[in-house]
Motif scaffolding. Structure first.
Motif, PDB file in Angstrom:
ATOM      1  N   GLU A 133      -6.293 -89.517  58.846  1.00  0.00           N
ATOM      2  CA  GLU A 133      -5.574 -90.636  58.251  1.00  0.00           C
ATOM      3  C   GLU A 133      -5.908 -90.735  56.770  1.00  0.00           C
ATOM      4  N   GLU A 134      -4.888 -90.731  55.950  1.00  0.00           N
ATOM      5  CA  GLU A 134      -5.096 -90.758  54.512  1.00  0.00           C
ATOM      6  C   GLU A 134      -5.590 -92.129  54.055  1.00  0.00           C
ATOM      7  N   VAL A 135      -6.496 -92.097  53.064  1.00  0.00           N
ATOM      8  CA  VAL A 135      -6.950 -93.306  52.385  1.00  0.00           C
ATOM      9  C   VAL A 135      -6.430 -93.200  50.950  1.00  0.00           C
ATOM     10  N   PRO A 136      -5.234 -93.704  50.680  1.00  0.00           N
ATOM     11  CA  PRO A 136      -4.596 -93.459  49.371  1.00  0.00           C
ATOM     12  C   PRO A 136      -5.440 -93.862  48.182  1.00  0.00           C
ATOM     13  N   GLY A 137      -6.222 -94.953  48.315  1.00  0.00           N
ATOM     14  CA  GLY A 137      -6.989 -95.435  47.180  1.00  0.00           C
ATOM     15  C   GLY A 137      -8.114 -94.519  46.752  1.00  0.00           C
ATOM     16  N   LEU A 138      -8.502 -93.565  47.606  1.00  0.00           N
ATOM     17  CA  LEU A 138      -9.585 -92.652  47.266  1.00  0.00           C
ATOM     18  C   LEU A 138      -9.087 -91.279  46.823  1.00  0.00           C
ATOM     19  N   GLY A 139      -7.788 -91.035  46.937  1.00  0.00           N
ATOM     20  CA  GLY A 139      -7.220 -89.812  46.397  1.00  0.00           C
ATOM     21  C   GLY A 139      -7.078 -89.925  44.890  1.00  0.00           C
ATOM     22  N   TYR A 140      -6.685 -88.806  44.256  1.00  0.00           N
ATOM     23  CA  TYR A 140      -6.642 -88.844  42.795  1.00  0.00           C
ATOM     24  C   TYR A 140      -5.742 -87.732  42.281  1.00  0.00           C
ATOM     25  N   GLY A 141      -5.082 -88.012  41.174  1.00  0.00           N
ATOM     26  CA  GLY A 141      -4.283 -86.990  40.502  1.00  0.00           C
ATOM     27  C   GLY A 141      -3.037 -86.627  41.278  1.00  0.00           C
ATOM     28  N   MET A 194      -7.494 -81.292  50.054  1.00  0.00           N
ATOM     29  CA  MET A 194      -7.907 -82.344  50.974  1.00  0.00           C
ATOM     30  C   MET A 194      -9.415 -82.541  50.900  1.00  0.00           C
ATOM     31  N   LEU A 195      -9.823 -83.794  50.812  1.00  0.00           N
ATOM     32  CA  LEU A 195     -11.228 -84.186  50.942  1.00  0.00           C
ATOM     33  C   LEU A 195     -11.320 -85.074  52.172  1.00  0.00           C
ATOM     34  N   ILE A 196     -12.115 -84.663  53.156  1.00  0.00           N
ATOM     35  CA  ILE A 196     -12.178 -85.341  54.444  1.00  0.00           C
ATOM     36  C   ILE A 196     -13.586 -85.885  54.660  1.00  0.00           C
ATOM     37  N   GLN A 197     -13.676 -87.152  54.997  1.00  0.00           N
ATOM     38  CA  GLN A 197     -14.953 -87.756  55.347  1.00  0.00           C
ATOM     39  C   GLN A 197     -15.035 -87.888  56.859  1.00  0.00           C
ATOM     40  N   GLY A 198     -16.073 -87.301  57.440  1.00  0.00           N
ATOM     41  CA  GLY A 198     -16.237 -87.398  58.884  1.00  0.00           C
ATOM     42  C   GLY A 198     -17.042 -86.222  59.422  1.00  0.00           C
ATOM     43  N   PHE A 223      -6.122 -84.389  44.587  1.00  0.00           N
ATOM     44  CA  PHE A 223      -6.488 -84.255  45.992  1.00  0.00           C
ATOM     45  C   PHE A 223      -6.114 -85.523  46.747  1.00  0.00           C
ATOM     46  N   ARG A 224      -6.038 -85.373  48.053  1.00  0.00           N
ATOM     47  CA  ARG A 224      -5.836 -86.510  48.946  1.00  0.00           C
ATOM     48  C   ARG A 224      -7.104 -86.702  49.775  1.00  0.00           C
ATOM     49  N   PHE A 225      -7.458 -87.955  50.027  1.00  0.00           N
ATOM     50  CA  PHE A 225      -8.679 -88.291  50.748  1.00  0.00           C
ATOM     51  C   PHE A 225      -8.313 -88.727  52.169  1.00  0.00           C
ATOM     52  N   TYR A 226      -9.036 -88.195  53.151  1.00  0.00           N
ATOM     53  CA  TYR A 226      -8.769 -88.511  54.563  1.00  0.00           C
ATOM     54  C   TYR A 226     -10.044 -88.941  55.274  1.00  0.00           C
ATOM     55  N   ARG A 227      -9.855 -89.759  56.288  1.00  0.00           N
ATOM     56  CA  ARG A 227     -10.902 -90.027  57.267  1.00  0.00           C
ATOM     57  C   ARG A 227     -10.366 -89.680  58.643  1.00  0.00           C
ATOM     58  N   LEU A 228     -11.285 -89.446  59.569  1.00  0.00           N
ATOM     59  CA  LEU A 228     -10.874 -89.116  60.935  1.00  0.00           C
ATOM     60  C   LEU A 228     -10.270 -90.338  61.608  1.00  0.00           C
ATOM     61  N   GLY A 229      -9.104 -90.143  62.197  1.00  0.00           N
ATOM     62  CA  GLY A 229      -8.458 -91.202  62.944  1.00  0.00           C
ATOM     63  C   GLY A 229      -8.834 -91.134  64.418  1.00  0.00           C
ATOM     64  N   PRO A 230      -8.109 -91.849  65.260  1.00  0.00           N
ATOM     65  CA  PRO A 230      -8.419 -91.876  66.691  1.00  0.00           C
ATOM     66  C   PRO A 230      -8.060 -90.565  67.371  1.00  0.00           C
TER      67      PRO A 230
END
Length: 512
Positions: free
Chosen positions: A25-33, A40-44, A386-393
């Protein structure tokens, strides 16, 4: 082939199968440019993140670099690097399995490690990738100062290199550029119009020659040249005469020296075959990397960070501009930063909070054109994003059914990005047709998007649901990829309608 046994091995070698597929799931506020750059930058947790990437990127990654915890017995701030040996092996096995599936056919995986677990890792990787896929072990000089407080000063680390297909990797990998040191060996003392050259021996071991390569000859100066004991000339006399006539044999400025062959820089191989000893002068050191991170963050984030020059060398050998690079132990973000500066796409995975506090800010600085590390060498001026993502369900329940609370827009956006590499703009009202790009259309039958949740209704590709998709397509008439629960249309109908059907959401959900 020998195998490695440890306490929980039987469970660990099957662990990747039981990892649930999750949405990203994208977190738009943490992406950039530039969000369309394909980065992709993924936290999890990286095991779950790798499983989430598999359906979309299997066979697509050209180069994987990882710098996993070394199990040194030290307690790092951001990693528990004090795992018991069998736990360390249990951590590595399923991750290596998923990484293997993500590699392209000409792809390679590079793993930094030290001698505490390096030999065990070699045996595990032999099993996971196959011994024939082992390429080499690189010794990297990580430090240039001596550690007098230890029994031995540990100056080097290892990088294990495996590939998906040995022949394809060997044919596609890049040489290292000629260094200034190598270029300095060339000069032009006789002003040869072909440019700088260096001289090399004109004789070889006698056991390698034929009888036509044993002779004495008279040089243009009149001096007679004989072979050293046990040697033969590289060429037969007729070929030697041609070389002399073409000014490719050097007898020294006096014309009296032993003959040597002229090798011209303009005719030399464009690069150098990579070797397995990487000196600090070529690939940097841990201390250099610490200084890079201090300059970026005001602190040394990790105890043994990797310098940008080390990653630059790896990515130069293993990839070309536009290729996809993956680091599932991203740490302070070095691999992603170097990939960006070298024009590669990247996927970086990091579990800890510093995915937000360190990785994302570092990559923002790269986009803005920061000039540390390899920036000047790459003439980096900034750009990309890049776009920032976190793991969804989890997507599936334990019995393999799609989770009922997975929303259509979340799945649609994820599918669209996986197919096109660009963000999906949610239309109003929602329709099963997601859009078209590059001459291809994409549709999703899911979660009652057509108002029919029956078993044979809106989530199944039938002539009725296909008609609804066509109605939403507007002027687009090209080939169509449709995601759905299943299809009731025959293969002949799918072919006639130019449809590729994929099971929702992953046509690889049964992969092991």
């Amino acid at each position: 082939m020998p195998t490695l046994r440890w306490l929980t091995r039987d469970d660990d070698v099957r662990a990747a199968e039981s990892v649930p597929y999750r949405l990203l799931e994208e977190v738009p506020g943490l992406g950039y440019g530039d969000r369309d750059a394909g980065n992709m930058l993924i936290q999890g947790d990286n095991l779950e993140a790798l499983k989430a990437l598999l359906p979309y990127y299997a066979g697509q990654v050209r180069c994987i670099y990882i710098d996993p915890p070394y199990n040194t017995g030290s307690a790092f701030e951001h990693y528990d690097d004090n795992l018991e040996h069998s736990q360390w092996l249990a951590m590595m096995w399923p991750r290596l399995e998923l990484l293997r599936e993500l590699l392209a056919e000409d792809g390679s995986i590079w793993v930094s490690i030290d001698d505490r677990e390096g030999h065990y890792l070699k045996v595990v990787m032999d099993e996971v990738f196959g011994r024939r896929r082992f390429v080499t072990t690189i010794t990297w000089q990580q430090r240039t100062t001596r550690e007098n407080r230890k029994v031995f000063s540990e100056d080097c680390e290892r990088v294990l290199l495996y590939c998906k297909d040995t022949e394809k990797f060997g044919a596609s990998r890049n040489d290292l550029p000629l260094s200034d040191e190598v270029r300095a060996r060339y000069s032009n003392p006789d002003n040869d119009p072909r440019g700088p050259w260096q001289s090399v021996s004109l004789n070889a071991q006698g056991g390698h020659g034929t009888k036509d390569q044993f002779y004495e000859f008279v040089a243009p100066s009149g001096k007679v040249h004989q072979l050293p004991n046990g040697r033969c000339w590289l060429y037969t006399w007729p070929v030697m005469q041609e070389k002399i006539a073409d000014n490719r044999v050097w007898f020294g400025t006096s014309g009296q020296n032993a003959p040597r062959q002229k090798k011209f820089l303009s005719e030399a191989k464009a690069g150098l075959t990579p070797n397995t000893l990487w000196l600090a002068s070529d690939a940097g050191t841990n201390d250099e990397a610490k200084k890079e991170t201090v300059k970026l963050f005001g602190e040394a984030v990790f105890d043994t960070p990797k310098p940008e020059r080390l990653l630059q060398r790896i990515l130069h050998i293993a990839t070309n501009p536009g290729d996809l690079v993956l680091d599932s132990f991203l740490g302070s973000g070095t691999t992603a930063a170097v990939a960006q500066k070298m024009g590669r796409r990247y996927i970086g995975i990091e579990m800890g909070d510093h995915a937000v506090t360190h990785c994302a800010p570092r990559l923002q600085k790269v986009v803005d054109g920061e000039q540390g590390g390899i920036s000047k060498a790459q003439n980096w001026q900034g750009g990309g994003g890049f776009r920032f993502y976190r793991l969804g369900p989890p997507v599936f329940t334990e019995d393999g059914q799609i989770q009922p609370d997975i929303r259509f827009p979340v799945l649609a956006a994820h599918i669209w990005f996986s197919e096109t590499g660009s963000p999906w703009t949610q239309p109003q009202p929602l329709t099963p047709f997601l859009g078209a790009q590059g001459g291809k259309g994409y549709a999703l039958l899911y979660n009652g998007i057509l108002g029919d949740k029956s078993a044979s209704g809106g989530n199944v590709l039938t002539r009725k649901t296909l008609a609804a998709i066509r109605a939403a397509m507007g002027d687009f008439t090209g080939p169509l990829t449709v995601y759905g629960e299943r299809t009731a249309l025959s293969d002949a109908t799918l072919k006639a309608e130019q449809i590729e059907f994929k099971q929702t959401p992953y046509d690889v959900k049964a992969r092991k």
